[in-house]
Design an enzyme around this catalytic site. Structure first.
Site, PDB file in Angstrom:
ATOM      1  N   HIS A  55     -24.407  34.343 -65.031  1.00 16.06           N
ATOM      2  CA  HIS A  55     -25.664  35.075 -65.218  1.00 16.06           C
ATOM      3  C   HIS A  55     -25.372  36.425 -65.870  1.00 16.06           C
ATOM      4  CE1 HIS A  55     -28.371  32.906 -62.011  1.00 16.06           C
ATOM      5  NE2 HIS A  55     -27.851  32.078 -62.895  1.00 16.06           N
ATOM      6  N   GLU A  57     -26.242  39.424 -65.118  1.00 16.23           N
ATOM      7  CA  GLU A  57     -25.828  40.507 -64.209  1.00 16.23           C
ATOM      8  C   GLU A  57     -24.377  40.367 -63.784  1.00 16.23           C
ATOM      9  OE1 GLU A  57     -28.382  38.354 -63.974  1.00 16.23           O
ATOM     10  OE2 GLU A  57     -29.841  39.043 -62.491  1.00 16.23           O
ATOM     11  N   CYS A  85     -31.215  37.025 -58.864  1.00 15.09           N
ATOM     12  CA  CYS A  85     -31.193  36.007 -57.803  1.00 15.09           C
ATOM     13  C   CYS A  85     -30.275  36.497 -56.682  1.00 15.09           C
ATOM     14  CB  CYS A  85     -30.696  34.678 -58.386  1.00 15.09           C
ATOM     15  SG  CYS A  85     -28.926  34.683 -58.797  1.00 15.09           S
ATOM     16  N   CYS A  88     -26.622  37.218 -57.773  1.00 16.63           N
ATOM     17  CA  CYS A  88     -26.437  38.468 -58.515  1.00 16.63           C
ATOM     18  C   CYS A  88     -26.711  39.690 -57.635  1.00 16.63           C
ATOM     19  CB  CYS A  88     -27.343  38.471 -59.743  1.00 16.63           C
ATOM     20  SG  CYS A  88     -26.877  37.178 -60.922  1.00 16.63           S
TER      21      CYS A  88
END
EC number: 3.5.4.33
Lengths: 147, 147
Positions: A55, A57, A85, A88
């Site tokens: 992801h 992040e 999420c 993260c």
């Protein structure tokens, strides 16, 4: 006039999200700012890397730690176009992130769906910055995907 | 007699945890098993990599996806010596992990501290396997750290 304000940085995160869009990745982008300087830029690369952990992040936090030579990021601000999420947000917790600024909310998988605190108690949070642009990009992506 | 049972695999995860111990990392180890074969082994490397995201489970999930060429791991079992944190459980969610087996519980940062479901609904969970050995290794590590 301070050109390097929250909007400027979120716009840079949006540029990252657009790069993801162009590469057929779910368009989420992030930047990490330390002392008013961008030290990491990343966008979602789960498809390209065949890796659910990639992801925006996560990649941005790893890159920021590399840039600073520190596991901890208490003086850093993470700007991300979509609400993180749990994975993260969990990384944000461990990094002791100074500030988290996210754009669009994620009512399905966002970390605020969990009632307990997930982030580090010292992390300041703001939401909604350029949320409309971020959401529009995501909507476009999923519309394209369906067609 | 099936030599390659849950205990065998958790013992392999413990071996990974001991490698972490030797390298002065918080001793947590993990393996990913697919069709009765270990396809990924990893231990916590947050210090060495200066990266809070380098938990054993994260590295193991990334390595397993690499080995299989698939983002999703519904036929895989993750064996990890300590209860995953929210970050790692979140990665488990995204990977649609088939089974999660963890040893020692983590009453402070373990994902079961959160009341909402964090893992994928299809992920089967078991806990407590070789929990004592895993906890002993962690206790030894923190005792060494304090001295």
């Amino acid at each position: 006039m301070d050109l390097y304000n929250d909007e400027y940085f979120m716009n840079e995160a949006l540029k990252q999200a657009r790069l993801a869009f162009e590469e057929n990745e779910i368009p989420v982008g992030a930047v990490v700012v330390c002392r008013n300087k961008i030290i990491a830029r990343a966008y979602n690369q789960t498809e390209k890397l065949t890796d659910v952990t990639a992801h925006a992040e996560m990649l941005a936090i790893t890159a920021a730690s590399n840039a600073l030579g520190s596991k901890y990021l208490p003086e850093c601000k993470l700007y991300v176009t979509l609400e993180p999420c749990l994975m993260c947000a969990g990384a944000g917790f461990w990094s002791q992130l100074g500030e988290l600024h996210y754009g669009a909310s994620d009512p399905k998988r966002g970390f605020t769906q969990v009632s307990q605190p997930v982030l580090h108690p010292k992390t300041k949070v703001s939401k909604g910055l350029m949320a409309e642009e971020s959401k529009k990009l995501l909507d476009e992506f999923f519309k394209k995907l369906r067609n």
